[in-house]
Design a protein around this motif. Sequence first.
Motif, PDB file in Angstrom:
ATOM      1  N   ALA A 187       0.832  -1.206   0.000  1.00  0.00           N
ATOM      2  CA  ALA A 187       0.000   0.000   0.000  1.00  0.00           C
ATOM      3  C   ALA A 187       0.867   1.256   0.000  1.00  0.00           C
ATOM      4  N   ALA A 188       1.943   1.252   0.777  1.00  0.00           N
ATOM      5  CA  ALA A 188       2.836   2.412   0.829  1.00  0.00           C
ATOM      6  C   ALA A 188       3.521   2.624  -0.523  1.00  0.00           C
ATOM      7  N   ALA A 189       3.934   1.543  -1.170  1.00  0.00           N
ATOM      8  CA  ALA A 189       4.585   1.658  -2.478  1.00  0.00           C
ATOM      9  C   ALA A 189       3.609   2.216  -3.511  1.00  0.00           C
ATOM     10  N   ARG A 190       2.381   1.731  -3.492  1.00  0.00           N
ATOM     11  CA  ARG A 190       1.370   2.237  -4.430  1.00  0.00           C
ATOM     12  C   ARG A 190       1.105   3.715  -4.193  1.00  0.00           C
ATOM     13  N   SER A 191       1.011   4.093  -2.942  1.00  0.00           N
ATOM     14  CA  SER A 191       0.760   5.492  -2.610  1.00  0.00           C
ATOM     15  C   SER A 191       1.898   6.379  -3.108  1.00  0.00           C
ATOM     16  N   LEU A 192       3.129   5.948  -2.896  1.00  0.00           N
ATOM     17  CA  LEU A 192       4.274   6.716  -3.353  1.00  0.00           C
ATOM     18  C   LEU A 192       4.279   6.827  -4.871  1.00  0.00           C
ATOM     19  N   LEU A 193       4.002   5.743  -5.567  1.00  0.00           N
ATOM     20  CA  LEU A 193       3.970   5.791  -7.036  1.00  0.00           C
ATOM     21  C   LEU A 193       2.901   6.751  -7.535  1.00  0.00           C
ATOM     22  N   ARG A 194       1.725   6.738  -6.903  1.00  0.00           N
ATOM     23  CA  ARG A 194       0.664   7.685  -7.297  1.00  0.00           C
ATOM     24  C   ARG A 194       1.122   9.119  -7.114  1.00  0.00           C
ATOM     25  N   ARG A 195       1.779   9.407  -5.979  1.00  0.00           N
ATOM     26  CA  ARG A 195       2.261  10.759  -5.713  1.00  0.00           C
ATOM     27  C   ARG A 195       3.304  11.173  -6.739  1.00  0.00           C
ATOM     28  N   LEU A 196       4.224  10.260  -7.066  1.00  0.00           N
ATOM     29  CA  LEU A 196       5.256  10.571  -8.052  1.00  0.00           C
ATOM     30  C   LEU A 196       4.656  10.831  -9.425  1.00  0.00           C
ATOM     31  N   LEU A 197       3.700  10.015  -9.838  1.00  0.00           N
ATOM     32  CA  LEU A 197       3.055  10.209 -11.138  1.00  0.00           C
ATOM     33  C   LEU A 197       2.249  11.498 -11.182  1.00  0.00           C
ATOM     34  N   THR A 198       1.585  11.820 -10.091  1.00  0.00           N
ATOM     35  CA  THR A 198       0.818  13.070 -10.014  1.00  0.00           C
ATOM     36  C   THR A 198       1.755  14.266 -10.156  1.00  0.00           C
ATOM     37  N   GLU A 199       2.886  14.218  -9.474  1.00  0.00           N
ATOM     38  CA  GLU A 199       3.846  15.321  -9.557  1.00  0.00           C
ATOM     39  C   GLU A 199       4.453  15.415 -10.953  1.00  0.00           C
ATOM     40  N   LEU A 200       4.749  14.294 -11.559  1.00  0.00           N
ATOM     41  CA  LEU A 200       5.270  14.291 -12.919  1.00  0.00           C
ATOM     42  C   LEU A 200       4.264  14.912 -13.877  1.00  0.00           C
ATOM     43  N   ASP A 201       2.995  14.519 -13.773  1.00  0.00           N
ATOM     44  CA  ASP A 201       1.946  15.109 -14.613  1.00  0.00           C
ATOM     45  C   ASP A 201       1.857  16.613 -14.403  1.00  0.00           C
ATOM     46  N   ARG A 202       1.907  17.043 -13.139  1.00  0.00           N
ATOM     47  CA  ARG A 202       1.812  18.473 -12.823  1.00  0.00           C
ATOM     48  C   ARG A 202       2.960  19.237 -13.466  1.00  0.00           C
ATOM     49  N   GLN A 203       4.163  18.699 -13.355  1.00  0.00           N
ATOM     50  CA  GLN A 203       5.324  19.388 -13.913  1.00  0.00           C
ATOM     51  C   GLN A 203       5.285  19.403 -15.438  1.00  0.00           C
ATOM     52  N   GLU A 204       4.840  18.321 -16.045  1.00  0.00           N
ATOM     53  CA  GLU A 204       4.746  18.292 -17.507  1.00  0.00           C
ATOM     54  C   GLU A 204       3.709  19.288 -18.004  1.00  0.00           C
ATOM     55  N   ARG A 205       2.592  19.407 -17.299  1.00  0.00           N
ATOM     56  CA  ARG A 205       1.582  20.403 -17.692  1.00  0.00           C
ATOM     57  C   ARG A 205       2.142  21.808 -17.559  1.00  0.00           C
ATOM     58  N   ALA A 206       2.887  22.051 -16.466  1.00  0.00           N
ATOM     59  CA  ALA A 206       3.431  23.384 -16.219  1.00  0.00           C
ATOM     60  C   ALA A 206       4.464  23.778 -17.262  1.00  0.00           C
ATOM     61  N   THR A 207       5.192  22.822 -17.796  1.00  0.00           N
ATOM     62  CA  THR A 207       6.234  23.139 -18.772  1.00  0.00           C
ATOM     63  C   THR A 207       5.760  22.937 -20.211  1.00  0.00           C
ATOM     64  N   GLY A 208       4.516  22.500 -20.378  1.00  0.00           N
ATOM     65  CA  GLY A 208       3.977  22.294 -21.706  1.00  0.00           C
ATOM     66  C   GLY A 208       4.540  21.082 -22.430  1.00  0.00           C
ATOM     67  N   LYS A 209       5.097  20.163 -21.690  1.00  0.00           N
ATOM     68  CA  LYS A 209       5.692  18.975 -22.315  1.00  0.00           C
ATOM     69  C   LYS A 209       4.728  17.811 -22.410  1.00  0.00           C
ATOM     70  N   ARG A 210       3.485  18.079 -22.167  1.00  0.00           N
ATOM     71  CA  ARG A 210       2.499  17.013 -22.201  1.00  0.00           C
ATOM     72  C   ARG A 210       1.588  17.177 -23.359  1.00  0.00           C
TER      73      ARG A 210
END
Length: 79
Positions: free
Chosen positions: A56-79
């Motif tokens: 459960a902890a690993a899944r939670s961490l992966l979700r957080r990492l993917l969410t942050e990656l998506d946020r950063q890609e949207r902010a930089t227009g790389k998505r």
Amino acid sequence: MDVEQGFAAHADNPDPRGSPVLTLAAGGRDALGKVTGRATERHRELFADVPDEEVAAARSLLRRLLTELDRQERATGKR
């Protein structure tokens, strides 16, 4: 696996300029359910020695990492 085989169905696209929309048909839902069930069984076998809390902890961490990656890609227009 496609519309003719009963795994997918065409759906109305609210944006007429967009591509056709496909959704899962009953056959697709059944097939997905079988695959998901088999994968779940296999994962339980493979990771039987890993405590549920650690999974459960690993899944939670992966979700957080993917969410942050998506946020950063949207902010930089790389998505």
